[in-house]
Design an enzyme around this catalytic site. Structure first.
Site, short mmCIF file in Angstrom:
data_model
loop_
_atom_site.label_atom_id
_atom_site.label_comp_id
_atom_site.label_asym_id
_atom_site.label_seq_id
_atom_site.Cartn_x
_atom_site.Cartn_y
_atom_site.Cartn_z
N GLU A 1 3.04 -1.30 4.54
CA GLU A 1 2.80 -2.16 5.54
C GLU A 1 1.58 -2.90 5.65
O GLU A 1 1.46 -3.93 6.45
CB GLU A 1 2.61 -1.34 6.96
CG GLU A 1 1.26 -0.81 7.31
CD GLU A 1 0.69 0.50 6.41
OE1 GLU A 1 -0.28 1.09 6.88
OE2 GLU A 1 1.76 0.94 5.43
N ASN B 1 0.76 -1.36 -0.08
CA ASN B 1 0.09 0.05 0.06
C ASN B 1 1.04 1.23 0.07
O ASN B 1 1.90 1.29 -0.35
CB ASN B 1 -1.02 0.14 1.29
CG ASN B 1 -0.17 0.15 2.40
OD1 ASN B 1 0.85 -0.52 2.70
ND2 ASN B 1 -0.67 0.77 3.63
N CYS C 1 2.37 2.79 2.36
CA CYS C 1 3.09 2.89 3.45
C CYS C 1 3.99 1.69 3.74
O CYS C 1 4.51 1.39 4.67
CB CYS C 1 2.77 3.61 4.66
SG CYS C 1 1.91 5.11 4.49
#
Length: 778
Positions: free
Chosen positions: A423, A419, A421
Site C-alpha cells: 500500500e 512495502n 503490504c
C-alpha cells in the site's frame, strides 16, 4: 466484604451471576480465578457477543489490579527500572505536567476494549519490564503516544496532547504498531514501512541486509526491489566470475528476517519485489512455495513475502494471448545487459505510436538489439505465479505504470517497489544522495461517524485532518535507522492514512456490499478522508512550509489525486457531483475547486492516504479490518495474542429484532462455518446483506476498489477470496482491476481451504463443532 459480581461488568442474559469473595482469596488465587472466568466467558461467545464483552472487562480488571493507578506513577515505576526503555526527555515532560495528565486520563475507557483488543494491547503494545511484566494500562499507552507526538519538540502542546489522547482512547483513530510500542522510548522508531532498492554490487547487496535487519529490529516492515540485480550466470567483469542471481540473495534476506524480529514483539517482515522481464522470474516465483523441487532441496525462502511489479505491456500481451489475438511472447533480460527497465514507466496506456510509453519503447529496443536472455509467454508466467499463490496466497501484484502515472511524486523518480503490504509507494534509490522510502501510518475508525440520521462526513474530515497533523509531527520526532531514510522522509514528508470498520458502517446502516448505495458511499468516505488530509496539509504548509520536493509535484500544478485519475481516463469528470450528492452537500464542486487553488500555494506532505490491512488496529478496537467485507459471521481469529472467537454482532442484533437468534439458529450457524446463506429461516434480505467476502462475487471487491482508489495517494492492500483455486476466476478480477486503473492488482488471494485459513473447533464447554478461522497474515 468486597464482592466481585460479573453482573456489574456486563449484562448476562443467558446465565446467572457468579459471585466471588475476593477477601478470602490470595492474589495468585484471584488471578487464577479471573483467568478461569475469562476463558469460560470467552467460550460462551457463540451464545451472545455480550459474553466476549464480559471476558474483556474481566481481563481489564485483572490488568488494573497489577498496574499503577495513575499515569505519572506508571511512568515513574518504569523509569526506575534498571533497563528502562523510556527516554529521559519523555519522563521529564510527564513529571512537569503530571497534574494535567493524571487528572485527564480516564481509565474507565479501558473497559471499552474488546477481548481481542485488550489481549492485543497486553501482548503487543503495553510496555513491559525486563522480566516481561506489564508496566502500564491501555490508557497510559495512548497518553504516551500523544505526548510523543506533541510533547517532544520545542513546544509542549498540551491542547493537542489531550485531543490526540481522546481520539486514541475513544478509538476514533489508531496509530501504527511501531508508534504504539516505541513512543516515548530512547530509540523511537515510529515509522511502519520502509522501501529499499538493492543495487547490483557486492557492497550494496550486503549493506541492504544490514539495513533491513536494523529496521526490522525497530518494528518496521520492509519492501526490497531486486529488479536491478543481475541474473544467474551473468558475467561479472570485475572478477571474471558468474553471478549467482537473486536466489541466494533472497535466501540471505530470508535468514536475516528470521533473526531480526520486530523488537521481540512480532516476527520480522520483509517483502521482495521483482519485475516480470527479469531472467530469474521463474526462480523467484518458486521460492515462496512450501512444496516442489526447491522446497525439497531447502532452496526456497518461505518466510518472506513476494511481489510482482507488473507493467501495462505485460497485461496487454497476456490479454491478447487469452483471447487468441497473439502468441503471448514475453522476453526475459538480465539488468546488466538491459539496464534501466525498472527505472522507466509508461505515462500513458494508449496504443498510439506517439504515446508516452518509455518502458515499452526501451523494452522493444532491447528486443530489437537481441539483448534478451530468454523467451517465454505471458501465460507461462501467470501459471507459475498462480501455482505459488495457491500454496501461500502471494506474490502480490502491483501495477507499475498505474502506480507511477498517478503518483503526486512522479517527478521525483520511478517507483520500483512497494512495502510489506503493497500500500506504500515511495521512490527510493541507492548511490549518490540515496533515499530509502519511509512512511508513517495511522487509520481512522469509519464506524465512529455513524449517526442515527446517516453518516457524519464532517466528523470524518475533521478526524482525517487531526491524523494528518499527528503523522506530520511524527516525521520530525521519530528516530531514523539510516541517513537515507531520514533524507527521504524529510524531503517528501509522506504519510499514509488508512481506514477500518467499513463493513461495520454498512452493517449498521443496513447497506449491502456491492449495491449502488454502498459503492457510492465507499467513494464518498474516501473522498472525505482525502479531502480532510489535504486541507490540513495545506494549512500546515502555511504554518511550517511545504515539503522540499513540492515544486514539480502534481499538487503544485493544482492537480489533486482524483484529477490524476481523470487525466488517465480512469475516472469520469462528473465525480464531484456524485460525491456532493452522496455527502448531501458536505463536499461540493466549490470545495474541490478551492482545495486545488490552495494546493498550488503549498502542501506539507507529498502523500496523504494509503489503505493498509489494519489487522492489529482492528483487533484492538473490535471493528472489521480496513475496507473489507466480513470474512465470516463466526470464526476464530488467530493473532500473536492467542485465539479468540469473533461473532458478528450486527447479524445477531438483526436476528434478535425479529426473534430469530435462537439455539437452533446458533447451531446452524456453527455447522455452516459462520455462513447464513443456507439457513432458510433467515429472511433473504438479511442473508444477502451478510454474505461473507468469499460468498460474494469477487468483482464486487474490484468495483469497490475502483470507487475508492482515486482518493488514495499511494495504494491499497486489496485481498480476494475464492472457494476454489481456479485461474480463470482470478484472472477475471485481475484484468478487470487493471482495466479500471487500479494501482494494486492483488495483495493476498485466499482460497478455502488455503493460505491463511484453517478449521478450528469452537463451542462452549460441553459441545464443539467446526467453523472457519481467518488467521492474521501480518
Amino acid at each position: 466484604m468486597e464482592t466481585f459480581c460479573i453482573e456489574t461488568l456486563a449484562s448476562d442474559t443467558y446465565g446467572k451471576a457468579l459471585n466471588v469473595d475476593l477477601d478470602r482469596l490470595s492474589q495468585a488465587q484471584i488471578k487464577y480465578t479471573l483467568q478461569e472466568l475469562i476463558s469460560y466467558c470467552s467460550a460462551l461467545t457463540i451464545l451472545h457477543y455480550d459474553y466476549s464483552t464480559l471476558a474483556a472487562r474481566l481481563s481489564v480488571y485483572q490488568l488494573h489490579q497489577s498496574t499503577a493507578s495513575s499515569f505519572s506513577k506508571a511512568v515513574r515505576l518504569q523509569a526506575a527500572q534498571s533497563c528502562s526503555r523510556l527516554s529521559p526527555q519523555f519522563v521529564d515532560v510527564v513529571y512537569k505536567y503530571k497534574a494535567i495528565f493524571d487528572s485527564y486520563i480516564d481509565y474507565n475507557r479501558d473497559y471499552k476494549l474488546s477481548l481481542l483488543g485488550i489481549e492485543t494491547m497486553k501482548n503487543s503494545y503495553l510496555l513491559k519490564n525486563k522480566d516481561g511484566v506489564i508496566m502500564e494500562r491501555p490508557q497510559d499507552a495512548y497518553m504516551r503516544v500523544a505526548i510523543m507526538i506533541y510533547g517532544m519538540g520545542k513546544v509542549v502542546n498540551i491542547k493537542m496532547i489531550l485531543l490526540t489522547y481522546d481520539l486514541l482512547s475513544q478509538h476514533i483513530i489508531t496509530h501504527a504498531s511501531p508508534t504504539m510500542f516505541n513512543a516515548g522510548t530512547k530509540k523511537p522508531q515510529l515509522s511502519s514501512c520502509f522501501l529499499l532498492n538493492v543495487n547490483d554490487n557486492l557492497e550494496n547487496l550486503y549493506d541492504m541486509v544490514k539495513t533491513a535487519g536494523i529496521i526490522s529490529g525497530g518494528g518496521g516492515g520492509i519492501g526490497l526491489c531486486l529488479s536491478g540485480i543481475r541474473a544467474k550466470n551473468s558475467f561479472i567483469s570485475g572478477s571474471g566470475l558468474r553471478s549467482n542471481g537473486i536466489q541466494n540473495y533472497i535466501m540471505l534476506q530470508n535468514a536475516s528476517q528470521c533473526y531480526a524480529n520486530q523488537g521481540g514483539l512480532r516476527p520480522g517482515a520483509y517483502a521482495v519485489y521483482l519485475e516480470l522481464w527479469h531472467q530469474d522470474i521463474f526462480t523467484f516465483l518458486e521460492m515462496p512455495r512450501l512444496k516442489g523441487q526447491m522446497a525439497e532441496q531447502r532452496l526456497n525462502a518461505p518466510n518472506l513475502k513476494y511481489g510482482l511489479w507488473v507493467p501495462d505491456l505485460f497485461m496487454e500481451i497476456l490479454e491478447d494471448q487469452i483471447h487468441n489475438r497473439g502468441d503471448g511472447r514475453w522476453y526475459l533480460f538480465s539488468p546488466d545487459q538491459a539496464p534501466n527497465l525498472h527505472k522507466v514507466f509508461d505515462l500513458e496506456r494508449s496504443q498510439h505510436e506517439n504515446a508516452h510509453r518509455e518502458f515499452k519503447k526501451l523494452y522493444y529496443q532491447y528486443v530489437a538489439e537481441k539483448r534478451y536472455t530468454g523467451v517465454t509467454t505471458a501465460k507461462e508466467i501467470i501459471k507459475a505465479w498462480f501455482k505459488t499463490v495457491i500454496q501461500v496466497g502471494n506474490p502480490y501484484i502491483g501495477f507499475k505504470d498505474a502506480i507511477n502515472r498517478k503518483s503526486n511524486l512522479s517527478h521525483v523518480g520511478t517507483i520500483t517497489n512497494s512495502n510489506l503490504c503493497i500500500e506504500v509507494t515511495i521512490p527510493c534509490w541507492e548511490g549518490d544522495k540515496a533515499e530509502q522510502g519511509v512512511c508513517n501510518l495511522a487509520a481512522v475508525n469509519l464506524a465512529a461517524f455513524i449517526r442515527e440520521n446517516g453518516y457524519d462526513y464532517r466528523g470524518l474530515i475533521e478526524a482525517s485532518g487531526n491524523v494528518t497533523e499527528n503523522l506530520d509531527n511524527i516525521i520530525d520526532n521519530g528516530y531514523y535507522p539510516t541517513e537515507a531514510t531520514r533524507r527521504s522522509n524529510m524531503r517528501h514528508r509522506p504519510i499514509g492514512i488508512g481506514v477500518f470498520g467499513l463493513a461495520d458502517v454498512f452493517a449498521s446502516l443496513k447497506i449491502k456490499f456491492g449495491s449502488p448505495e454502498a459503492i457510492a458511499m465507499d467513494e464518498a468516505i474516501h473522498a472525505a478522508l482525502y479531502y480532510g488530509a489535504m486541507r490540513r496539509s495545506i494549512e500546515l504548509a502555511k504554518e511550517k512550509g511545504s515539503h522540499p520536493s513540492f515544486p514539480g509535484s502534481a499538487a503544485s500544478k493544482g492537480l489533486l489525486q482524483p484529477d490524476l485519475w481523470v487525466r488517465c481516463g480512469d475516472l469520469i469528470p462528473s465525480w464531484e457531483e456524485r460525491v456532493a450528492q452522496t455527502t448531501q452537500g458536505v463536499l461540493t464542486r466549490k470545495s474541490w475547486r478551492q482545495l486545488r487553488l490552495a494546493a498550488i500555494q503549498g502542501v506539507r506532505n507529498g502523500y496523504l492516504t494509503a489503505l493498509m490491512p489494519t489487522a492489529t488496529s482492528s483487533n484492538s478496537t473490535g471493528k472489521n479490518e480496513c475496507f473489507e467485507p466480513f470474512t465470516s459471521n463466526l470464526y476464530t481469529r488467530r493473532t500473536l495474542s492467542g485465539e479468540f472467537i469473533v461473532l458478528n454482532k450486527y447479524l445477531i442484533d438483526d436476528l434478535k429484532e425479529i426473534n430469530l437468534w435462537t439455539e437452533a439458529i446458533q447451531l446452524q450457524l456453527l455447522n455452516a462455518g459462520g455462513s447464513i446463506q443456507h439457513i432458510l429461516d433467515i429472511p433473504a434480505e438479511i442473508r444477502d446483506r451478510y454474505k461473507t467476502s468469499r460468498e460474494m462475487n469477487q468483482k464486487i471487491l474490484t468495483k469497490h476498489a475502483a470507487a475508492r482508489n482515486p482518493f488514495v495517494s499511494q495504494s491499497m492492500s486489496l485481498n480476494y477470496y475464492f472457494y476454489e483455486p481456479e485461474l480463470s476466476q482470478v484472472l477475471t478480477v485481475l484484468v478487470l482491476g487493471w482495466k479500471k486503473g487500479l494501482t494494486t492488482g492483488s495483495y493476498y488471494c485466499h482460497f478455502s481451504p488455503g493460505a491463511g485459513t484453517q478449521k478450528k473447533i469452537i463451542r462452549n464447554s460441553e459441545k464443539a463443532c467446526n467453523a472457519d478461522c481467518e488467521a492474521c497474515l501480518l
